[in-house]
Every structure is written in C-alpha cells, then in structure tokens.
Write a protein that holds these residues in place. Structure first.
Motif, mmCIF file in Angstrom:
data_model
loop_
_atom_site.group_PDB
_atom_site.id
_atom_site.type_symbol
_atom_site.label_atom_id
_atom_site.label_comp_id
_atom_site.label_asym_id
_atom_site.label_seq_id
_atom_site.Cartn_x
_atom_site.Cartn_y
_atom_site.Cartn_z
ATOM 1 N N VAL A 37 0.859 -1.177 0.000
ATOM 2 C CA VAL A 37 0.000 0.000 0.000
ATOM 3 C C VAL A 37 0.898 1.230 0.000
ATOM 4 N N VAL A 38 0.467 2.264 -0.721
ATOM 5 C CA VAL A 38 1.163 3.552 -0.693
ATOM 6 C C VAL A 38 0.441 4.442 0.312
ATOM 7 N N LEU A 39 1.140 4.797 1.394
ATOM 8 C CA LEU A 39 0.607 5.710 2.403
ATOM 9 C C LEU A 39 1.228 7.066 2.110
ATOM 10 N N MET A 40 0.424 7.995 1.572
ATOM 11 C CA MET A 40 1.015 9.183 0.955
ATOM 12 C C MET A 40 0.352 10.480 1.418
ATOM 13 N N ASP A 41 1.213 11.454 1.702
ATOM 14 C CA ASP A 41 0.737 12.794 2.021
ATOM 15 C C ASP A 41 0.143 13.419 0.760
ATOM 16 N N MET A 42 -0.823 14.299 0.948
ATOM 17 C CA MET A 42 -1.451 14.939 -0.208
ATOM 18 C C MET A 42 -0.602 16.075 -0.754
ATOM 19 N N ARG A 43 -0.033 16.887 0.134
ATOM 20 C CA ARG A 43 0.707 18.063 -0.306
ATOM 21 C C ARG A 43 2.199 17.904 -0.026
ATOM 22 N N MET A 44 2.957 17.824 -1.112
ATOM 23 C CA MET A 44 4.405 17.634 -1.012
ATOM 24 C C MET A 44 5.084 18.447 -2.099
ATOM 25 N N VAL A 78 -3.759 3.091 -2.709
ATOM 26 C CA VAL A 78 -3.261 4.309 -2.065
ATOM 27 C C VAL A 78 -4.158 4.688 -0.889
ATOM 28 N N VAL A 79 -3.520 5.039 0.233
ATOM 29 C CA VAL A 79 -4.197 5.663 1.364
ATOM 30 C C VAL A 79 -3.570 7.036 1.541
ATOM 31 N N PHE A 137 -8.920 8.383 3.012
ATOM 32 C CA PHE A 137 -8.290 9.702 3.120
ATOM 33 C C PHE A 137 -8.326 10.073 4.597
ATOM 34 N N LEU A 138 -7.178 9.995 5.262
ATOM 35 C CA LEU A 138 -7.103 10.235 6.698
ATOM 36 C C LEU A 138 -6.617 11.646 6.975
#
Length: 206
Positions: A53-60, A81-82, A104-105
């Motif tokens: 799973v890709v655990l990814m920040d939205m803003r980078m 993706v999470v 979307f956490l």
C-alpha cells in the motif's frame, strides 16, 4: 518478506518527523516500511511488491498526492493508495477518492484508523494480484485453443449444451463433443462448472 509481516507500506511524506514516527509505529505493528520524502523519489527508488500500500501525504514538493496517484495509474501500477493530510480542499479529497484511493485520513488520526485503512488496502492488493495471476494463467491456456475451440469455449461459458452449440456453429454434435473435451483438457478442468469458475470475471474476448 518476513512470513509474519502484515505487508509492505510505502510511506511518502515530506515531513521527516512524520516519516520517523509512522515508520517506527508501523514496523512495531509488523509492517515492512520503506520511506520516501517525495513522490518523485518514490517512483525512482521503490520496487513494485505485493501485498503493498502507498501511504502518501497529499501536499508535497513536486508531485502532489493526486498527481502521484494519476501517475501510478498511467504506468499501470495498481498498488492501492491511502492518503494522509493535515489540511486539504474538499476537491482534493473528491479527486483522490474518484481515483480509487482506499481512504483519506485527516491528521491527526489514531492508530486504529490507520491500521484499518492499511489493512483494507492490503486486502485489495491481494485480491488484485490474485486476479492478475489467474488472468495470466487463463490467457495462456486460451491461446492454446484453435479458432473453432475458441468459438465453442465462449458458447460453453454462455451455458450452451452440445446440441445448441452445434446448431449455432453448424457443427455436428459429436464434433462439438470433441471440441468441448479439447477445451476441458487444455484448461485442465473436468466440467463446465469448473471452467466457468476458472474464467469468472475475466475478459478474454479482446
């Protein structure tokens, strides 16, 4: 991968404190974790493993989360993706979910929310990979069929009996029976029910 591991987590976040905290937590929980400071680094350095799973920040910096999600799809990489984010516009959340994100956490989230989202994503990846393996296996056997056997094969999947197949193809029932037997042999099944179960949900027409 360690047999006891929960799965692979690609953690993509430009905040080093977040990367340190989440990677340490997830490793304690049994996940195998690889960390990346931005999406570009993730695409350059990560391997396509499963279940993952890709655990990814939205803003980078560089690619945003949604742009990275779109790039994953463009290159045919189906790792679920999470997203995690401290603040996001509603449209970002909508775009992420429309793009197939598992969850979307919003920061701060608790451990239970995170684990639940990751485990749903990993379960999806297992299902996707199993489907891909089955499709590849079935496609290989399908290619071994003659043109007439393929015609009979599709009619079998539609539930036609030998007599009906003969009427539709203009072939004698005894010959249809031989074609059916050849299809069963090449697909390594012994009944119509087994063939249907093996091919269920797969598109072999194209």
């Amino acid at each position: 991968m360690n047999p006891s591991a929960q799965g692979y987590v690609y953690l993509v976040d430009d905040d080093p404190d977040i990367r340190f905290y989440l990677s340490d937590l997830l490793r304690q929980l049994g996940y195998v974790v690889a960390t990346f400071a931005d999406a570009d680094t993730f695409f350059k350095e990560s391997m396509d493993l499963s279940p993952a799973v890709v655990l990814m920040d939205m803003r980078m910096p560089g690619l945003t989360g949604v742009q990275a999600q779109q790039r994953l799809q463009a290159i045919g990489r189906q790792t679920p993706v999470v997203f995690i984010s401290g603040e996001s516009h509603p449209q970002e959340i909508i775009d992420a979910m429309k793009g197939g994100a598992v969850d979307f956490l919003i920061k701060p989230f608790n451990r239970e929310q995170l684990v639940a989202a990751l485990d749903r994503a990993l379960a999806r990846d297992v299902k996707q990979r199993d489907q891909f393996v089955r499709l590849t296996h079935v496609q290989r056997m399908f290619k071994a069929l003659t043109e007439r056997e393929r015609e009979v094969f599709f009619l079998i999947l539609q539930g036609h009996a030998n007599q009906s197949i003969g009427e539709l193809t203009g072939v004698q029932a005894d010959t249809v029976k031989k074609h059916r037997a050849a299809v069963f042999d090449k697909f390594q099944v012994s009944s119509t029910a087994e063939l249907m179960a093996l091919c269920a949900g797969l598109d072999l027409a194209n």
